[in-house]
Enzyme design. Structure first.
Site, mmCIF file in Angstrom:
data_model
loop_
_atom_site.group_PDB
_atom_site.id
_atom_site.type_symbol
_atom_site.label_atom_id
_atom_site.label_comp_id
_atom_site.label_asym_id
_atom_site.label_seq_id
_atom_site.Cartn_x
_atom_site.Cartn_y
_atom_site.Cartn_z
ATOM 1 N N TYR A 135 0.787 -1.232 0.000
ATOM 2 C CA TYR A 135 0.000 0.000 0.000
ATOM 3 C C TYR A 135 0.821 1.285 0.000
ATOM 4 O O TYR A 135 0.263 2.365 -0.145
ATOM 5 C CB TYR A 135 -0.956 0.012 1.211
ATOM 6 C CG TYR A 135 -2.205 -0.800 0.971
ATOM 7 C CD1 TYR A 135 -2.168 -2.185 0.983
ATOM 8 C CD2 TYR A 135 -3.426 -0.178 0.706
ATOM 9 C CE1 TYR A 135 -3.303 -2.935 0.747
ATOM 10 C CE2 TYR A 135 -4.569 -0.922 0.469
ATOM 11 C CZ TYR A 135 -4.506 -2.297 0.492
ATOM 12 O OH TYR A 135 -5.646 -3.024 0.252
ATOM 13 N N ASP A 219 -3.699 -18.546 1.411
ATOM 14 C CA ASP A 219 -4.630 -19.225 0.489
ATOM 15 C C ASP A 219 -5.415 -20.303 1.250
ATOM 16 O O ASP A 219 -6.641 -20.407 1.140
ATOM 17 C CB ASP A 219 -3.921 -19.786 -0.749
ATOM 18 C CG ASP A 219 -2.615 -20.513 -0.453
ATOM 19 O OD1 ASP A 219 -2.174 -20.519 0.715
ATOM 20 O OD2 ASP A 219 -2.027 -21.093 -1.397
ATOM 21 N N ASP A 243 -6.865 -6.948 3.840
ATOM 22 C CA ASP A 243 -7.951 -6.345 3.060
ATOM 23 C C ASP A 243 -8.819 -7.443 2.442
ATOM 24 O O ASP A 243 -10.052 -7.422 2.556
ATOM 25 C CB ASP A 243 -7.344 -5.460 1.966
ATOM 26 C CG ASP A 243 -8.419 -4.858 1.078
ATOM 27 O OD1 ASP A 243 -9.428 -4.369 1.615
ATOM 28 O OD2 ASP A 243 -8.256 -4.888 -0.160
ATOM 29 N N ASP A 247 -12.949 -8.999 3.584
ATOM 30 C CA ASP A 247 -14.167 -9.018 2.746
ATOM 31 C C ASP A 247 -14.739 -10.434 2.741
ATOM 32 O O ASP A 247 -15.954 -10.633 2.814
ATOM 33 C CB ASP A 247 -13.880 -8.574 1.302
ATOM 34 C CG ASP A 247 -14.143 -7.076 1.085
ATOM 35 O OD1 ASP A 247 -13.922 -6.292 2.027
ATOM 36 O OD2 ASP A 247 -14.563 -6.688 -0.031
#
Ligand code: NAD
Ligand code: IPM
Ligand code: MN
Length: 359
Positions: A135, A219, A243, A247
């Protein structure tokens, strides 16, 4: 106590309007000394006069505010997201809010999409590193628009940044009686950056002998979170993975309309911190009274706790859960009400409860 409000863009405005009413309710009913300072920042302002995040405002937030409530940033009219980056990263990086704390907690059995699982099975917290990683925006493009073009984004991981985030996760586990901390990385592929995470994680873990420290590849974490989220209490991870995983975690809570977050420097409430729902500006829903305000209410709950009103977080959560259970909710969570009507229901419920306490 100065609290800055940045509604921002899209449904950020719709939900922050309701978040403001929740703060005002506490001012009126409990006399909490909130001084609300609403800022006109976001895509509209950027398109009007080019303003993104002025230094005077950043300085006042840093020096005078105790908390910031942010709606969301992102507007299709600003495809480069210049304003969103300046404001969002201006707050996260500028205030050095290194821990992005994102609870994955289901308020109702009905909202848990995994067969045979309910709210008791979905209760964990992700600590997302919030000031570095991919980021930071280091990198560049070369020979752009030609067949030979190159695009590079550097993934920056510092010992200090990694260690403080991992420690924050363990401290949280210790303070909340959680038994396990998982660290999710891709050390099998990212042999420099995530070898640092791996090594640092087990070093810090030695300081917390009562807490089990477990490594998981990110993963596989995505698989396990859907198969059986009960195996997780606290997950620490880097900025990008945090991030993405949150979600996915939001889906276990009933969607992004239910997911809250806090951006903290430390858990002690001494410095200004920033609070935002996990969701974005959802442009198709914007201004239509369709957005679920619960993520923002739960986010305000996290803010209340941070400001020292710990019992109010559970109270707000309880009122939100009752709205879900009685179907007084928006369409994303199976109801038929609009943003305002859901907020009215929850605020009235809370007001009754607050009044019954003083009776
Ligand atoms: P989004 O979170 O806005 O929406 C994803 C999905 O979730 C959509 O289907 C949307 O309708 C639904 N949703 C989100 N919040 C909801 C709510 N409160 N109630 C009901 N449904 C809700 O993500 P996106 O569509 O990928 O991004 C839209 C814009 O928001 C982009 O510009 C993105 O960069 C930005 N964004 C900003 C933030 C932030 O400011 N913190 C966070 C995420 C995305
Ligand atoms: C979030 C958002 C932001 C992020 C975007 C808008 C840059 O997705 O807060 O989760 O990736 O951090
Ligand atoms: Mn996100």
């Amino acid at each position: 106590m100065l609290i800055a409000l940045i509604p921002g863009d899209g449904i950020g405005k719709d939900v922050t309007r309701e978040g403001r009413r929740l703060l005002e309710l506490y001012k009126a009913e409990k006399g909490l000394p909130f001084d609300l300072w609403e800022l006109d920042l976001g895509a509209d302002r950027f398109l009007k006069d080019g303003t993104t995040f002025p230094k005077e405002i950043a300085d006042r937030i840093k020096n005078e505010a105790r908390a910031v409530l942010l709606g969301a940033l992102g507007d299709p009219r600003v495809p480069g997201l210049e304003h969103a980056r300046d404001i969002l990263f201006g707050l996260r990086f500028g205030l050095d809010l290194y821990a992005n704390v994102r609870p994955i907690k289901a308020l109702s059995d009905r909202l848990v999409p995994i067969k045979g699982k309910g709210k008791k099975d979905v209760d964990l917290v992700v600590f997302r590193e919030n000031t570095e990683g991919i980021y930071v925006g280091m990198g560049g493009q070369f020979k752009r628009g030609t067949p030979d073009e190159i695009a590079i984004n550097e993934d920056v991981n510092t010992r200090k940044g990694v260690e403080r985030l991992i420690r924050a996760g363990f401290e949280y586990a210790k303070a909340h009686g959680k038994k396990r901390v998982h660290m999710a990385d891709k050390s099998n592929a990212m042999k420099h950056a995530h070898e640092l995470w791996y090594r640092c994680f087990f070093e810090v873990a030695k300081e917390y002998p009562g807490i089990e420290a477990k490594h998981v590849y990110v993963d596989a974490l995505c698989l396990y979170l859907i198969q059986d989220p009960t195996q997780f209490d606290v997950i620490v991870t880097c900025n990008l993975f945090g991030d993405i995983v949150t979600d996915l975690g939001a889906a276990l809570q009933g969607g992004l309309g239910m997911a809250a977050s806090a951006n903290l420097f430390a858990a002690d409430g001494e410095r200004v911190a920033m609070f935002e729902p996990v969701h974005g500006s959802a442009p198709p829903l914007a201004g239509k009274d369709l957005a679920n305000p619960i993520a923002t209410f739960l986010t305000v709950g996290m803010m209340m706790s941070y400001l020292g009103y710990e019992e109010e977080e559970a109270r707000i959560e309880g009122a939100c859960a009752r709205a879900i259970d009685t179907m007084k909710c928006t369409r994303d969570v199976g109801g038929e009400l609009g943003t305002r009507a859901v907020a009215d229901t929850i605020l009235a419920d809370l007001k009754d409860e607050l009044r019954s306490l003083t009776r």
